[in-house]
Design an enzyme around this catalytic site. Structure first.
Site: not given
Ligand code: SAH
Length: 218
Positions: A65
């Site tokens: 992000s």
């Molecule tokens: N917080 C992260 C950015 C997240 S991007 C950082 O600091 O880099 C969003 C993430 O959510 C992705 O890696 C994706 O794989 C995950 N995601 C999406 N759906 C999900 C679910 N149902 N359970 C766990 N993770 C999930």
């Protein structure tokens, strides 16, 4: 002195300035973001852009992000030093590392095993021992460790997932983006009290979708 040093120091100053100018004003959050270098969480081609206030691609087609959004979400979560926090969506691990500076204990889950393994390696290298990273579908929360004082979701669902609401302590706060994945979403804050939940809409955001099940590599 190495030629790169002033350059990095300068870029880090600009990084902190960008956070402040975009509304990250909470001192504890700024200190945490000053301490945790975003560099190790961004790999390969995009590593040189780690100090820009911009989202960047990471493995598994996901994104780390934008730092000011990380700051604003962390600020909205009002984490205190005694809190047990759940993050859904480990991604690069950067957000979890920021939370680790403010909370007692952080659990972070991602549906992609590869992301969890890579993030856990960075946590180990940085000696962030109060973070546990697990591969799981976070829309079901983490029943074994529930309830949580704080929950942060970094992928967008159409509505707050029921299991996450159920795993929030009374007095607890959850921050998450809601809305359709191909449209602008709203960042909302849910506060649980004895009688139910209060919802505040904070700002428009754009996140990858919260998907069901594990990733193909997980
Ligand atoms: N917080 C992260 C950015 C997240 S991007 C950082 O600091 O880099 C969003 C993430 O959510 C992705 O890696 C994706 O794989 C995950 N995601 C999406 N759906 C999900 C679910 N149902 N359970 C766990 N993770 C999930």
């Amino acid at each position: 002195m190495n030629d790169h040093e002033p350059d990095i120091a300068e870029r880090k100053m600009q990084f902190l300035f960008a956070l402040r100018s975009r509304g990250v004003t909470d001192k504890r959050v700024l200190t945490a973001m000053e301490r945790i270098d975003r560099g190790p969480f961004v790999r390969g081609y995009f590593a040189a852009r780690a100090y820009e206030d911009t989202p960047l691609p990471i493995a598994c087609g996901q994104t780390i992000s934008q730092p000011s959004v990380v700051g604003l979400m962390t600020q909205a979560l009002q984490v205190s030093a005694r809190d047990k926090v759940l993050e859904v969506g480990t991604g690069s691990g950067y957000q979890a590392a920021i939370l680790s500076q403010l909370a007692r204990r952080v659990y972070t889950v991602d549906r992609h095993k590869r992301l969890v393994v890579e993030a856990a390696t960075v946590f180990r290298d940085l000696d962030l021992t109060n973070i546990t990273a697990l591969t799981a579908d976070g829309s079901f929360g983490l029943p074994d460790q529930a309830p949580f004082d704080r929950i942060l979701v970094t992928a967008a669902a159409e509505d707050p997932p029921g299991p996450l609401l159920a795993q929030l302590k009374i007095g607890g706060i959850m921050v998450l983006p809601v809305g359709q994945s191909d449209a602008v979403q709203s960042l909302i804050r849910v506060t649980r009290h004895e009688g139910g939940f209060d919802y505040d809409e904070l700002r428009p955001v754009r996140f990858v979708p919260l998907l069901e099940g594990l990733g193909r590599d997980g």
